[in-house]
Scaffold this motif. Structure first.
Motif, mmCIF file in Angstrom:
data_model
loop_
_atom_site.group_PDB
_atom_site.id
_atom_site.type_symbol
_atom_site.label_atom_id
_atom_site.label_comp_id
_atom_site.label_asym_id
_atom_site.label_seq_id
_atom_site.Cartn_x
_atom_site.Cartn_y
_atom_site.Cartn_z
ATOM 1 N N GLN A 54 -4.693 -13.223 23.495
ATOM 2 C CA GLN A 54 -3.801 -12.681 22.576
ATOM 3 C C GLN A 54 -2.987 -13.683 22.005
ATOM 4 O OE1 GLN A 54 -2.177 -8.479 23.451
ATOM 5 N NE2 GLN A 54 -0.126 -9.518 23.015
ATOM 6 N N VAL A 55 -2.883 -13.629 20.666
ATOM 7 C CA VAL A 55 -1.932 -14.746 19.935
ATOM 8 C C VAL A 55 -1.133 -13.857 19.137
ATOM 9 C CG1 VAL A 55 -1.735 -16.397 18.197
ATOM 10 C CG2 VAL A 55 -3.567 -16.559 19.916
ATOM 11 N N SER A 56 0.171 -13.896 19.326
ATOM 12 C CA SER A 56 1.416 -13.191 18.530
ATOM 13 C C SER A 56 1.506 -13.915 17.146
ATOM 14 C CB SER A 56 2.701 -13.288 19.230
ATOM 15 O OG SER A 56 2.455 -12.572 20.678
ATOM 16 N N ILE A 57 1.674 -13.066 16.311
ATOM 17 C CA ILE A 57 1.836 -13.390 14.773
ATOM 18 C C ILE A 57 2.857 -12.539 14.186
ATOM 19 C CG2 ILE A 57 0.834 -13.492 12.251
ATOM 20 C CD1 ILE A 57 -0.436 -15.657 14.422
ATOM 21 N N ASP A 113 6.095 -26.309 5.328
ATOM 22 C CA ASP A 113 7.348 -26.648 5.784
ATOM 23 C C ASP A 113 7.644 -25.658 6.800
ATOM 24 O OD1 ASP A 113 7.687 -28.701 4.111
ATOM 25 O OD2 ASP A 113 8.030 -27.317 2.317
ATOM 26 N N VAL A 114 7.113 -24.487 6.822
ATOM 27 C CA VAL A 114 7.609 -23.216 7.687
ATOM 28 C C VAL A 114 6.515 -22.764 8.616
ATOM 29 C CG1 VAL A 114 9.418 -22.339 5.936
ATOM 30 C CG2 VAL A 114 6.951 -21.702 5.836
ATOM 31 N N SER A 115 5.638 -23.645 8.864
ATOM 32 C CA SER A 115 4.456 -23.103 9.737
ATOM 33 C C SER A 115 4.984 -23.040 11.236
ATOM 34 C CB SER A 115 3.292 -24.401 9.850
ATOM 35 O OG SER A 115 2.502 -23.985 10.817
ATOM 36 N N LEU A 116 4.494 -22.055 12.100
ATOM 37 C CA LEU A 116 4.908 -21.752 13.359
ATOM 38 C C LEU A 116 4.071 -22.462 14.125
ATOM 39 C CD1 LEU A 116 5.388 -17.965 13.124
ATOM 40 C CD2 LEU A 116 6.993 -19.664 13.756
ATOM 41 N N ARG A 117 3.188 -23.344 13.728
ATOM 42 C CA ARG A 117 2.073 -24.295 14.632
ATOM 43 C C ARG A 117 1.549 -23.349 15.706
ATOM 44 N NH1 ARG A 117 3.579 -26.733 10.796
ATOM 45 N NH2 ARG A 117 4.559 -28.817 10.472
ATOM 46 N N ARG A 118 0.997 -22.233 15.387
ATOM 47 C CA ARG A 118 0.518 -21.194 16.198
ATOM 48 C C ARG A 118 -0.900 -21.822 16.829
ATOM 49 N NH1 ARG A 118 3.519 -19.068 19.423
ATOM 50 N NH2 ARG A 118 2.405 -17.191 19.696
ATOM 51 N N ALA A 119 -1.531 -22.555 15.867
ATOM 52 C CA ALA A 119 -2.900 -23.140 16.339
ATOM 53 C C ALA A 119 -2.778 -24.178 17.425
ATOM 54 C CB ALA A 119 -3.609 -23.709 14.919
ATOM 55 N N SER A 120 -1.574 -24.923 17.442
ATOM 56 C CA SER A 120 -1.408 -26.033 18.457
ATOM 57 C C SER A 120 -0.930 -25.109 19.541
ATOM 58 C CB SER A 120 -0.299 -26.742 17.963
ATOM 59 O OG SER A 120 0.237 -27.550 19.191
ATOM 60 N N HIS A 121 -0.292 -24.015 19.569
ATOM 61 C CA HIS A 121 0.083 -23.365 20.899
ATOM 62 C C HIS A 121 -0.964 -22.781 21.318
ATOM 63 C CE1 HIS A 121 1.781 -19.972 23.268
ATOM 64 N NE2 HIS A 121 1.058 -18.955 22.457
ATOM 65 N N THR A 122 -2.163 -22.201 20.514
ATOM 66 C CA THR A 122 -3.313 -21.529 20.751
ATOM 67 C C THR A 122 -4.123 -22.633 21.553
ATOM 68 O OG1 THR A 122 -3.079 -19.989 19.209
ATOM 69 C CG2 THR A 122 -5.219 -20.024 20.331
ATOM 70 N N ASP A 143 -2.560 -19.403 7.080
ATOM 71 C CA ASP A 143 -3.157 -20.817 7.274
ATOM 72 C C ASP A 143 -3.360 -20.911 9.050
ATOM 73 O OD1 ASP A 143 -3.057 -21.280 4.792
ATOM 74 O OD2 ASP A 143 -1.394 -22.608 4.892
ATOM 75 N N ASP A 144 -2.287 -20.535 9.623
ATOM 76 C CA ASP A 144 -2.434 -20.649 10.976
ATOM 77 C C ASP A 144 -3.809 -19.511 11.723
ATOM 78 O OD1 ASP A 144 -1.034 -22.584 12.220
ATOM 79 O OD2 ASP A 144 0.634 -21.538 12.616
ATOM 80 N N TRP A 198 -11.838 -20.663 17.387
ATOM 81 C CA TRP A 198 -11.922 -19.832 18.690
ATOM 82 C C TRP A 198 -12.586 -18.458 18.404
ATOM 83 C CZ3 TRP A 198 -7.217 -22.663 18.179
ATOM 84 C CH2 TRP A 198 -7.283 -23.815 18.993
ATOM 85 N N GLY A 199 -12.764 -17.838 17.201
ATOM 86 C CA GLY A 199 -13.441 -16.760 16.913
ATOM 87 C C GLY A 199 -13.087 -15.550 17.752
ATOM 88 N N ASP A 200 -14.254 -15.021 18.285
ATOM 89 C CA ASP A 200 -13.682 -13.763 18.893
ATOM 90 C C ASP A 200 -13.255 -13.888 20.225
ATOM 91 O OD1 ASP A 200 -15.939 -14.430 20.402
ATOM 92 O OD2 ASP A 200 -17.167 -12.842 19.695
ATOM 93 N N GLU A 201 -12.665 -15.119 20.873
ATOM 94 C CA GLU A 201 -11.974 -15.244 21.962
ATOM 95 C C GLU A 201 -10.513 -14.913 21.807
ATOM 96 O OE1 GLU A 201 -12.420 -18.919 24.507
ATOM 97 O OE2 GLU A 201 -13.776 -19.527 22.604
ATOM 98 N N ILE A 202 -10.146 -14.616 20.410
ATOM 99 C CA ILE A 202 -8.816 -14.098 20.138
ATOM 100 C C ILE A 202 -8.717 -13.011 19.451
ATOM 101 C CG2 ILE A 202 -7.023 -15.170 18.597
ATOM 102 C CD1 ILE A 202 -7.625 -17.121 20.804
ATOM 103 N N VAL A 203 -7.540 -12.236 20.029
ATOM 104 C CA VAL A 203 -6.974 -11.092 19.659
ATOM 105 C C VAL A 203 -5.708 -11.372 18.657
ATOM 106 C CG1 VAL A 203 -6.197 -8.774 19.824
ATOM 107 C CG2 VAL A 203 -8.137 -9.486 20.856
#
Length: 371
Positions: free
Chosen positions: A133-136, A104-113, A166-167, A175-180
C-alpha cells in the motif's frame, strides 16, 4: 430524498471474517526499518486477512517534505513552524520571477516504494503477501499544507496534482498490481464541515471531483483505497462531525462521478471515531450509511483500543445501518502517533472485531434513492 419506500429484507448472517486494514504509519519503535514495520503487521495478523501491507513508518513524512521545500528556488517562505499544531506549519508562496514545476514539489513516492518493495522480499510470511500500500495525499490537501492561503492553494493546485500523478504513473509502470494506492484526504471532511448545510451537496460534489480527477488521470487499472480522515496531528482531530452524513455525501458524489466515467469504485475508509473521542453508540450517528450504494466496500475506522465495548457496538450499528457486512475494520487513522503498547492493543482489538460473528440484519435496498 426517497422516491419510494425502501424495501426491507432480512438476510442470513455472514460467517466470513472481516479483513484488518492498517491505514499506514506505525510508532517509530516498531518500525526502525521498512522490513521491521511490515513484519510487525504480518506477525500481529497471522491467521487473519490483511487487506494491504503499508509501509509509512514516519507519521511526519509530509512535514519532512515541507522542510525540503525550503531548498526550492521557485518558493519562498511566508511562515515558519515546527508542525506541532495545525496552526504551526511552514507556508510558502511563489518567489518573484519564478514558476513552480511538478518536479520541484515531488514527494518522491516512487523512490520510497522501491525501498519498500526491496524490503518485502525478506519478509517472513507463510502465505502470499497482500499488495503493498502506497499512501498518496490528496492534491487539495497537499496544496493547502504547502500554501495555506486559498488563492495560492487554488493557483498551484494543478502543479501539486501533476507531481502526484507523475509518481503514481512511475510506481504503476514499475510494479503494477503489486501496489494499492491509498488516497488520503483530511481536507475533504474538514472543508465540508465548514460549509453551510444548504451548500453541502454542491460542495461535496466539488470535493469529490478532486478525488475523481486523480483516479481518472491515473492508469486505468490502478487499484485505489480512499481514506477519508478527520485529521490526527498529535492524535487530535480537525473536526468531529456529529454523524457520518458528511462522509456519505462525499462518497455518494464520488460514486456517481466514477460510475459516469465507468471507472471502478475504490474501497472507502470512513473514520468513525477520532483520537480524542470514542466510537458513537448512538444508532442515529450511523443512519446515513443506509444511503450508500451496495457496490461501495466500506473499511470501518472504528477500532479504538481505549473504548473496546464502544468499538464493538459501533461495528454492530454500522453494519445494521449499512444493511450488509462490513468487509474490513481499521483504526480511524494510522498508528504512528500511538505508543507501541497502544498500537498492539489496537491491533488485538481489530483481530477480535474481525472475528465477531455477523448478526442478522435488515438489508435496505437503495433503489429509488437520489442524492
Amino acid at each position: 430524498m426517497t422516491a419510494t419506500q425502501p424495501e426491507t429484507q432480512t438476510t442470513s448472517a455472514d460467517s466470513t471474517p472481516r479483513a484488518i486494514h492498517f491505514v499506514g504509519s506505525l510508532p517509530p519503535q516498531l518500525a526502525p526499518t521498512p522490513q521491521a514495520g511490515m513484519q510487525w503487521m504480518l506477525d500481529q495478523t497471522r491467521g487473519y486477512t490483511l487487506a494491504t501491507l503499508p509501509c509509512d513508518a514516519d507519521p511526519r513524512w509530509i512535514v519532512d517534505w515541507l522542510y525540503v521545500l525550503e531548498q526550492v528556488e521557485a518558493l519562498e517562505p511566508v511562515r515558519t513552524g515546527d508542525a506541532t499544531s495545525y496552526d504551526d506549519y511552514p507556508r510558502y508562496r511563489i518567489a518573484p520571477g519564478h514558476r513552480l514545476a511538478p518536479e520541484d514539489v515531488s514527494l518522491r513516492r516512487a523512490s520510497h516504494t522501491a525501498t519498500v518493495i526491496a524490503a518485502r522480499r525478506s519478509l517472513d510470511s507463510p502465505v502470499e503477501l497482500p499488495p503493498a500500500q502506497v499512501s498518496i495525499p490528496g492534491p487539495l490537501d497537499l496544496a493547502y499544507i504547502c500554501f495555506g492561503a486559498p488563492f495560492r492553494t487554488l493557483a498551484n493546485l494543478g502543479v501539486l496534482r501533476q507531481a502526484l500523478l507523475d509518481d503514481i504513473d512511475d510506481i504503476h509502470r514499475r510494479w503494477g498490481d503489486e501496489i494499492v494506492f491509498q488516497l488520503e484526504t483530511p481536507a475533504t471532511l474538514t472543508l465540508l464541515d465548514r460549509v453551510p448545510r444548504s451548500m453541502q451537496s454542491a460542495a461535496a460534489g466539488l470535493l469529490a471531483e478532486q478525488i475523481t480527477r486523480m483516479i481518472r488521470d491515473s492508469p486505468r487499472d490502478a487499484t485505489w483505497i480512499v481514506h477519508l480522515c478527520h485529521g490526527d496531528l498529535n492524535h487530535e482531530p480537525l473536526v468531529t462531525p456529529p454523524t457520518l452524513a458528511l462522509a456519505v455525501r462525499v462518497i455518494r458524489a464520488l460514486h456517481r462521478q466514477l460510475t459516469q466515467l465507468r471507472l471502478p469504485i475504490p474501497r472507502m475508509h470512513i473514520p468513525m471515531c477520532t483520537g480524542t473521542s470514542a466510537p458513537s453508540t448512538n444508532a442515529a450517528y450511523y443512519r446515513a450509511l443506509r444511503r450508500l450504494p451496495d457496490d461501495v466496500e466500506i473499511i470501518a475506522g472504528l477500532v479504538d483500543e481505549h473504548h473496546k465495548p464502544e468499538s464493538a457496538r459501533a461495528l454492530e450499528l454500522a453494519e445494521n445501518a449499512l444493511g450488509r457486512p462490513i468487509t474490513s475494520v481499521a483504526a480511524a487513522c494510522g498508528h504512528g502517533r500511538r505508543t507501541p503498547e497502544d498500537a498492539e492493543a489496537n491491533t488485538a482489538l481489530a483481530r477480535n472485531l474481525a472475528n465477531t460473528p455477523h448478526r442478522r440484519f435488515a438489508h435496505h435496498h437503495k433503489a429509488g434513492r437520489t442524492a
